[in-house]
Write a protein that holds these residues in place. Structure first.
Motif, PDB file in Angstrom:
ATOM      1  N   LEU A   1       0.716  -1.142  -0.122  1.00  0.00           N
ATOM      2  CA  LEU A   1      -0.125  -0.160  -0.140  1.00  0.00           C
ATOM      3  C   LEU A   1       0.900   1.176  -0.042  1.00  0.00           C
ATOM      4  O   LEU A   1       0.632   2.246  -0.712  1.00  0.00           O
ATOM      5  N   SER A   2       2.193   1.156   0.585  1.00  0.00           N
ATOM      6  CA  SER A   2       2.962   2.275   0.688  1.00  0.00           C
ATOM      7  C   SER A   2       3.365   2.889  -0.497  1.00  0.00           C
ATOM      8  O   SER A   2       3.792   3.821  -0.983  1.00  0.00           O
ATOM      9  N   ARG A   3       3.365   2.051  -1.752  1.00  0.00           N
ATOM     10  CA  ARG A   3       3.755   2.378  -2.981  1.00  0.00           C
ATOM     11  C   ARG A   3       2.841   2.968  -3.685  1.00  0.00           C
ATOM     12  O   ARG A   3       2.854   3.300  -5.119  1.00  0.00           O
ATOM     13  N   LEU A   4       1.622   3.266  -3.269  1.00  0.00           N
ATOM     14  CA  LEU A   4       0.288   3.946  -3.668  1.00  0.00           C
ATOM     15  C   LEU A   4       0.181   5.223  -3.197  1.00  0.00           C
ATOM     16  O   LEU A   4       0.354   5.587  -1.895  1.00  0.00           O
TER      17      LEU A   4
ATOM     18  N   ALA B   1      -5.383  -1.238   8.017  1.00  0.00           N
ATOM     19  CA  ALA B   1      -4.711  -0.626   6.943  1.00  0.00           C
ATOM     20  C   ALA B   1      -5.354  -0.964   5.622  1.00  0.00           C
ATOM     21  O   ALA B   1      -5.610  -0.069   4.904  1.00  0.00           O
ATOM     22  N   LEU B   2      -5.757  -2.065   5.485  1.00  0.00           N
ATOM     23  CA  LEU B   2      -6.431  -2.521   4.156  1.00  0.00           C
ATOM     24  C   LEU B   2      -7.922  -1.813   4.278  1.00  0.00           C
ATOM     25  O   LEU B   2      -8.383  -1.314   3.236  1.00  0.00           O
TER      26      LEU B   2
ATOM     27  N   ALA C   1      -7.618   2.085   3.509  1.00  0.00           N
ATOM     28  CA  ALA C   1      -7.186   2.254   1.983  1.00  0.00           C
ATOM     29  C   ALA C   1      -8.232   1.833   1.179  1.00  0.00           C
ATOM     30  O   ALA C   1      -8.285   2.484   0.038  1.00  0.00           O
ATOM     31  N   GLY C   2      -9.269   1.259   1.546  1.00  0.00           N
ATOM     32  CA  GLY C   2     -10.581   0.903   0.822  1.00  0.00           C
ATOM     33  C   GLY C   2     -10.423  -0.169  -0.230  1.00  0.00           C
ATOM     34  O   GLY C   2     -11.060  -0.317  -1.199  1.00  0.00           O
ATOM     35  N   VAL C   3      -9.587  -1.075   0.067  1.00  0.00           N
ATOM     36  CA  VAL C   3      -9.554  -2.265  -0.713  1.00  0.00           C
ATOM     37  C   VAL C   3     -10.912  -2.926  -0.505  1.00  0.00           C
ATOM     38  O   VAL C   3     -11.552  -3.035   0.396  1.00  0.00           O
ATOM     39  N   ALA C   4     -11.162  -3.486  -1.733  1.00  0.00           N
ATOM     40  CA  ALA C   4     -12.730  -4.070  -1.906  1.00  0.00           C
ATOM     41  C   ALA C   4     -12.701  -5.654  -1.701  1.00  0.00           C
ATOM     42  O   ALA C   4     -13.613  -6.146  -1.302  1.00  0.00           O
TER      43      ALA C   4
ATOM     44  N   ALA D   1     -12.051 -12.158   9.457  1.00  0.00           N
ATOM     45  CA  ALA D   1     -13.120 -12.037   9.838  1.00  0.00           C
ATOM     46  C   ALA D   1     -13.554 -10.436   9.778  1.00  0.00           C
ATOM     47  O   ALA D   1     -14.707 -10.189   9.707  1.00  0.00           O
ATOM     48  N   ARG D   2     -12.808  -9.818  10.598  1.00  0.00           N
ATOM     49  CA  ARG D   2     -12.903  -8.313  10.628  1.00  0.00           C
ATOM     50  C   ARG D   2     -13.197  -7.603   9.129  1.00  0.00           C
ATOM     51  O   ARG D   2     -14.027  -7.005   9.082  1.00  0.00           O
ATOM     52  N   LEU D   3     -12.297  -7.995   8.194  1.00  0.00           N
ATOM     53  CA  LEU D   3     -12.604  -7.543   7.048  1.00  0.00           C
ATOM     54  C   LEU D   3     -14.007  -7.847   6.456  1.00  0.00           C
ATOM     55  O   LEU D   3     -14.500  -7.077   5.853  1.00  0.00           O
ATOM     56  N   LEU D   4     -14.299  -9.227   6.617  1.00  0.00           N
ATOM     57  CA  LEU D   4     -15.542  -9.616   6.010  1.00  0.00           C
ATOM     58  C   LEU D   4     -16.784  -8.846   6.669  1.00  0.00           C
ATOM     59  O   LEU D   4     -17.843  -8.434   6.255  1.00  0.00           O
ATOM     60  N   GLY D   5     -16.502  -8.626   8.245  1.00  0.00           N
ATOM     61  CA  GLY D   5     -17.704  -7.942   8.582  1.00  0.00           C
ATOM     62  C   GLY D   5     -17.778  -6.463   8.367  1.00  0.00           C
ATOM     63  O   GLY D   5     -18.939  -5.632   8.760  1.00  0.00           O
TER      64      GLY D   5
END
Length: 333
Positions: A50-53, A82-83, A86-89, A107-111
């Motif tokens: 992500l740091s490269r964007l 961090a994900l 950053a708005g990762v889908a 699980a956290r991302l899914l939630g």
């Protein structure tokens, strides 16, 4: 995911942190950024990528990661946060993180509404980080037991002499294996009989950059003039003859991989206790005979009790063979 595994392999294989790689993909499948973990205290693979964007450039992307994104704050922050920030889908990962504190990122991302897919190339990813994954699951260092023997299973002649059963290629490979482990362990019997240095050396006898911590298990004292006292790493002595207790002590010291190079007594104790993850057998095309076998009694009273192993690989080393075997009945992957 295979590209992420290639990136992960660039990171250090030793230590308390896993090798992890990450690839960020655009909706059309184009690679936008890549990253990998370079060691303890450095950004994790996801953050490195992500740091490269620039700002908002990661929004809507897919993150392909070799290990479940962590969900805890250690020397760095949670990759799950961090994900999300950053708005990762979408997140695709290979292996679940077995840590009590670090797991749960998926699980956290899914939630939070992120699409999550797990288990892609899981076997390949688990093999890459096996030396990290086993300790993370078992709470003890990864244990490799190594010996060199003749075709008839003898590690020495009747008078105890054993230099050399194998050739130069096999012996040099042993030094590379030593350098690849956090610690090298022997019993006091080996110290008194052989006065080993337990260093990792190159072809010309020079010390390699990575040196394992020398560990001696047993109650007899190490002689004051023993070569182990001149090892570049401080000698660790563990009293007693309990392999599990020795591993507990090494775990407290931050050791996560141990190469057991002791004689038959020490090696057999680890085998009997069911604490061996990899067996490295250097097999020489020679016959010796006599009583000096590579292992002592393993508690196998009947052929029905024999310890069946799976051969993971066979590698020619000069005129010798290196056989790597594993016990698939245990708890290790």
């Amino acid at each position: 995911m295979r590209r992420a595994l290639e990136l992960a392999a660039r990171g250090p294989a030793r230590g308390v942190n896993p090798q992890v790689g990450c690839v960020l993909l655009a909706p059309d499948g184009r690679t936008v950024a890549e990253g990998w973990h370079r060691g303890a205290g450095t950004p994790h693979a996801e953050v490195d990528a992500l740091s490269r964007l620039g700002a908002d450039e990661a929004r809507g992307l897919t993150a392909v990661v070799t290990l479940e994104p962590c969900d805890h704050t250690g020397r760095t922050g949670p990759c799950s946060e961090a994900l999300l920030a950053a708005g990762v889908a979408r997140v695709v990962y290979a292996v679940d993180d077995p840590g009590d504190e670090s797991s749960g990122g998926g699980a956290r991302l899914l939630g939070a509404g992120v699409a999550v897919e797990r288990g892609v190339l899981a076997d390949e990813a688990a093999e890459l980080v096996r030396r990290w994954l086993v300790p993370a699951r078992t709470g003890r260092p990864f244990v490799t037991v190594k010996w060199a023997s003749s075709l008839d299973g003898r590690a020495a002649a009747a008078d105890g002499s054993s230099r050399w059963i194998t050739g130069t290629a096999a012996r040099q490979h042993v030094h590379e294996v030593r350098a690849d482990h956090d610690a090298i362990l022997v019993g006091t019997g080996t110290v008194l009989a052989d006065d080993p240095s337990l260093t990792a050396r190159g072809d010309a006898g020079e010390l390699l950059a990575d040196q394992p911590v020398p560990v001696v298990v047993g109650d007899r004292p190490v002689p004051a003039d023993a070569r182990l006292h001149r090892h570049p790493r401080e000698l660790v002595q563990v009293a007693g003859h309990d392999p599990a207790a020795a591993l507990d002590e090494l775990w407290r010291r931050g050791v996560r991989s141990v190469l057991v190079e002791g004689g038959p007594t020490t090696a057999s104790a680890f085998v009997r206790a069911g604490l061996v993850d990899d067996y490295l057998v250097y097999l020489a095309p020679t016959l010796i005979g006599g009583p000096r076998t590579a292992l002592d009694d393993l508690g196998v009273a009947s052929v029905d009790d024999q310890r069946r192993l799976r051969v993971a690989s066979v590698t020619p080393l000069g005129t010798d063979l290196l056989i790597v075997a594993r016990d698939d009945t245990g708890s290790t992957p």
